[in-house]
Write an enzyme that holds these catalytic residues in place. Sequence first.
Site, mmCIF file in Angstrom:
data_model
loop_
_atom_site.group_PDB
_atom_site.id
_atom_site.type_symbol
_atom_site.label_atom_id
_atom_site.label_comp_id
_atom_site.label_asym_id
_atom_site.label_seq_id
_atom_site.Cartn_x
_atom_site.Cartn_y
_atom_site.Cartn_z
ATOM 1 N N GLU A 138 -7.148 -33.657 1.996
ATOM 2 C CA GLU A 138 -7.001 -32.494 1.119
ATOM 3 C C GLU A 138 -5.498 -32.355 0.876
ATOM 4 O OE1 GLU A 138 -5.651 -29.652 -0.153
ATOM 5 O OE2 GLU A 138 -6.417 -28.203 1.305
ATOM 6 N N GLU A 155 4.343 -30.479 -3.535
ATOM 7 C CA GLU A 155 4.367 -30.961 -2.138
ATOM 8 C C GLU A 155 4.428 -32.481 -2.060
ATOM 9 O OE1 GLU A 155 1.694 -29.339 0.730
ATOM 10 O OE2 GLU A 155 1.699 -27.360 -0.183
ATOM 11 N N ASP A 192 -11.079 -20.626 2.086
ATOM 12 C CA ASP A 192 -11.322 -20.999 0.683
ATOM 13 C C ASP A 192 -12.645 -21.777 0.633
ATOM 14 O OD1 ASP A 192 -11.397 -22.081 -1.856
ATOM 15 O OD2 ASP A 192 -9.286 -22.657 -1.894
#
Length: 521
Positions: A321, A330, A230
């Site tokens: 991150e 999460e 990404d």
Amino acid sequence: MTDWDDMPPLEDDDAALHQRTGASQLLAQNGLDQSDCSDDNEDMWEEMEEDIHVKTKCLFCDDRTLSIQTCWTHIKDVHEFDFKAFVCGQDMDQIDFIKLINFLRKEKPSPSELKSMDKITWNCDTYMKPAFEDDALLMYDVEDFTMPEDNHMKNKDREIGNLKSTIEGLQEIIDKQTETMQRMLQAAQANSENQHRPSVRTVSCIRPEEDEGYFNSYAHFDIHHEMLSDRVRTESYRDAILGNSLLLSKKRVLDLGCGTGILSMFSAKAGAIVTGVDMSDVIYQAIDIVRENNLENRITLQKGRLEDMEFNDEYDFIVSEWMGYFLLFEGMLDSVLYARDKHLAKGGILLPNRCTMHITGMEDMNSYNKFIAFWDDVYGFKMSCMRSGVIKEATTEVVKEECIITSADKIADFDLMTIQPEDTEFVSEFSIIVQRDGQLTGLIGYFDTYFELPNPVFFSTGPHATPTHWKQTIFYQPRPVPVKKGQVLKGVISVKRKRREIRSLDVKIEFADKTLSYVVE
């Protein structure tokens, strides 16, 4: 007393006489004589006579009996199937019972086939429609459907049920009082510099053995390949760190959830002294990667859960991150905020330091037909009862920019330097403007990320930007909503953690005269 079940079969004329005699006896029991029946009593007479004529059809053959109880006996004796025990064993309520009766009438399975079936087989709204009119079994009260030998247990079950209802009522009162106390605590926190335990359950409350599945998911190489591939994500972090090398040089950096160590190596290249932490086994590959790049004198990697670790120094920067789908999935932000409060030096900085969440509307009939309308005709069969479950699960897809049919509105703005874990549960109004006539098939959630440094860096996960591995989160509508250009669409979105699976999210959206519930997991 005559036992109707033990009487021999009646011929038609004898049966009619027997029914008239029975009706006369019923009138006599109510203090009436047949000759006294006036026009006012005619309806009652006809109703009783109609009830006497009604016979109950067996669920497994064409046999018709005089009563419902005789029907149950017939099924047990002739078909060798204890229907009472089956219903009691399935713990059915009245709706379940009605669906089962209509299912048996329509589909005609044998008793042996029924025994092997799961309750979900007939638990469909399709079977709420009677198979034929005046089905006496549909009028049967399933509460009375308890075998004599089970009466004691049934009463116990009811007592337990009543006790559970009382407990639930008390729990509701406690929850409301707790919510009030939480608001009071938040108000106190706003006026105090002391740290208090957060008023929501954070990921630190999860026992490590319960959270093993989450960390193990990051031990697979494909997820790291996806993240490193990404370019928007990885290059933004690279540019924020290396573009501000003067700021990071000779400073202490904590890389939280370091994975393969890419952010640790960017920080070391900027001149920082780095400690990387990760709970997954990928940390062992990261150690080899650091050695392979001759950075072991600048980077120290440790395996473990941050909340269980102690460090000798405070850190000038915490880089992580941590963002998940719809930003908050999460719950890794909890660990970042924990590290901020316990390990960030005074004047230290989080990277990134700010995130915003947004919502917009889409028109994408192709995806709607693929995921939602699909269930209306599955190889010639209707499975529309699957719709509600499918809609409830928010999906993660890349939405083409040309599918966007409204403006966007910001629903949350998180200053990561100051927010608390409870701030990640919120309710927000939104207002979006339709940009062209069409059919709104769903609402889209996405987030933007900011590194507010001397050389600032920003990236977006919205449908107008270069796609990322976060994609967009789609909340489908049950049916497409017709909209007109210039129309203002208003709604309210609520985002909360799931009570048990606190890494997942419960999302409610009040929109288009409906309140829809979704899960992000």
